[in-house]
Enzyme design. Structure first.
Site, short mmCIF file in Angstrom:
data_model
loop_
_atom_site.label_atom_id
_atom_site.label_comp_id
_atom_site.label_asym_id
_atom_site.label_seq_id
_atom_site.Cartn_x
_atom_site.Cartn_y
_atom_site.Cartn_z
N ASP A 48 0.87 -1.18 0.00
CA ASP A 48 0.00 0.00 0.00
C ASP A 48 0.91 1.23 0.00
O ASP A 48 1.48 1.59 1.02
CB ASP A 48 -0.89 -0.04 1.26
CG ASP A 48 -1.82 1.17 1.33
OD1 ASP A 48 -1.67 2.10 0.52
OD2 ASP A 48 -2.70 1.18 2.22
N TRP A 89 5.96 -3.74 7.33
CA TRP A 89 4.81 -4.65 7.24
C TRP A 89 5.26 -5.79 6.34
O TRP A 89 5.82 -5.57 5.27
CB TRP A 89 3.64 -3.87 6.66
CG TRP A 89 2.67 -4.61 5.78
CD1 TRP A 89 2.63 -4.54 4.41
CD2 TRP A 89 1.61 -5.46 6.18
NE1 TRP A 89 1.61 -5.31 3.94
CE2 TRP A 89 0.95 -5.89 5.00
CE3 TRP A 89 1.14 -5.92 7.42
CZ2 TRP A 89 -0.13 -6.73 5.03
CZ3 TRP A 89 0.06 -6.76 7.43
CH2 TRP A 89 -0.58 -7.16 6.27
N ASP A 109 9.03 1.12 3.94
CA ASP A 109 8.81 2.47 3.40
C ASP A 109 10.16 3.16 3.31
O ASP A 109 11.06 2.91 4.13
CB ASP A 109 7.87 3.26 4.32
CG ASP A 109 6.43 2.77 4.21
OD1 ASP A 109 6.13 2.06 3.22
OD2 ASP A 109 5.62 3.09 5.09
N TRP A 143 5.30 3.52 7.91
CA TRP A 143 6.32 2.78 8.66
C TRP A 143 7.58 3.62 8.92
O TRP A 143 8.51 3.14 9.56
CB TRP A 143 6.68 1.49 7.92
CG TRP A 143 5.51 0.56 7.86
CD1 TRP A 143 4.73 0.32 6.80
CD2 TRP A 143 4.96 -0.21 8.94
NE1 TRP A 143 3.72 -0.56 7.12
CE2 TRP A 143 3.86 -0.89 8.43
CE3 TRP A 143 5.30 -0.37 10.29
CZ2 TRP A 143 3.07 -1.74 9.22
CZ3 TRP A 143 4.52 -1.22 11.08
CH2 TRP A 143 3.44 -1.88 10.54
N TYR A 189 7.16 10.11 4.54
CA TYR A 189 7.06 8.93 3.66
C TYR A 189 7.31 9.32 2.20
O TYR A 189 6.73 10.28 1.70
CB TYR A 189 5.66 8.30 3.79
CG TYR A 189 5.39 7.27 2.72
CD1 TYR A 189 6.01 6.03 2.75
CD2 TYR A 189 4.52 7.56 1.66
CE1 TYR A 189 5.78 5.09 1.74
CE2 TYR A 189 4.28 6.62 0.66
CZ TYR A 189 4.92 5.39 0.71
OH TYR A 189 4.69 4.46 -0.27
N THR A 204 7.74 2.89 -1.36
CA THR A 204 7.86 1.59 -0.68
C THR A 204 8.63 0.59 -1.56
O THR A 204 8.38 0.50 -2.76
CB THR A 204 6.45 1.02 -0.37
OG1 THR A 204 5.70 1.99 0.36
CG2 THR A 204 6.53 -0.27 0.44
N1 ABN Z 1 3.14 2.24 4.12
C1 ABN Z 1 2.75 3.20 3.21
C2 ABN Z 1 1.97 4.30 3.81
C3 ABN Z 1 2.59 5.48 4.13
C4 ABN Z 1 1.87 6.52 4.68
C5 ABN Z 1 0.53 6.35 4.94
C6 ABN Z 1 -0.10 5.16 4.60
C7 ABN Z 1 0.63 4.13 4.04
#
Ligand code: ABN
Length: 178
Positions: free
Chosen positions: A79, A104, A123, A155, A164, A167
């Site tokens: 995700d 995750w 991430d 993460w 972030y 990923t």
């Molecule tokens: N793991 C990806 C993510 C980052 C920020 C918010 C939601 C999902």
């Protein structure tokens, strides 16, 4: 004079014969035949085509084997933004971003060998969100009552810079056959 006329005759004859040889129907048919046989045999020769085509060859990849597509098999529980679209690779963060210290872990089946692999979705942190190739697959995800079973989480929270960016998906093991 007679000698000169003879020489001229022979010269002219030679030129006419050579022109006729070059343009005759028989030679044209022979050339077309050579081209046809060559054209039929050439594609059968064992050329090395592994490096041919660059992006054209990649475009032919099935999405499940193309790391720049959401449908890439390792992304079954990813995700976020694919780092392969953001200047990184499947396993490496783009320059200037650091892999998250907590992750995750999902389980995805590799269509090539039919085995299930444990995939760590780290991430990449410390840069603004990449914004490209947003994917949202949630195989085996559970509601967010428990952090480790939910993938919709930043993460980067365990890193010094919690912003972030994208990923990566790193294989960390093979799942036991049930
Ligand atoms: N793991 C990806 C993510 C980052 C920020 C918010 C939601 C999902």
């Amino acid at each position: 004079m007679n000698f000169f006329q003879n020489w001229l005759d022979r010269f002219a004859e030679r030129r006419v014969r050579s022109a006729a040889r070059l343009t005759s129907r028989r030679s044209a048919v022979a050339k077309i035949g050579t081209l046809m046989v060559g054209g039929a045999i050439l594609p059968m020769l064992p050329f090395d085509r592994s490096g041919v085509g660059g992006s054209a060859a990649q475009a032919a990849l099935p999405a499940a084997q193309d790391p720049t597509k959401c449908e890439y098999w390792r992304n079954c529980a990813l995700d976020g933004f694919l780092c392969t679209c953001c200047g990184g690779s499947v396993t490496a963060c783009p320059t200037g971003a650091d892999a998250s210290k907590v992750t995750w872990v999902g389980t995805c089946r590799n269509p090539k060998d039919g085995k299930d692999y444990l995939v760590s979705y780290n991430d990449c942190c410390g840069k603004s969100p990449c914004g490209r190739c947003m994917c949202n697959f949630n195989e085996r995800e559970r509601p967010g009552y428990k952090m480790g079973v939910h993938n919709d989480i930043n993460w980067c929270m365990g890193n010094t810079n919690t912003m972030y960016h994208c990923t990566v998906s790193v294989i960390v093991g093979v799942a036991d056959a049930a």
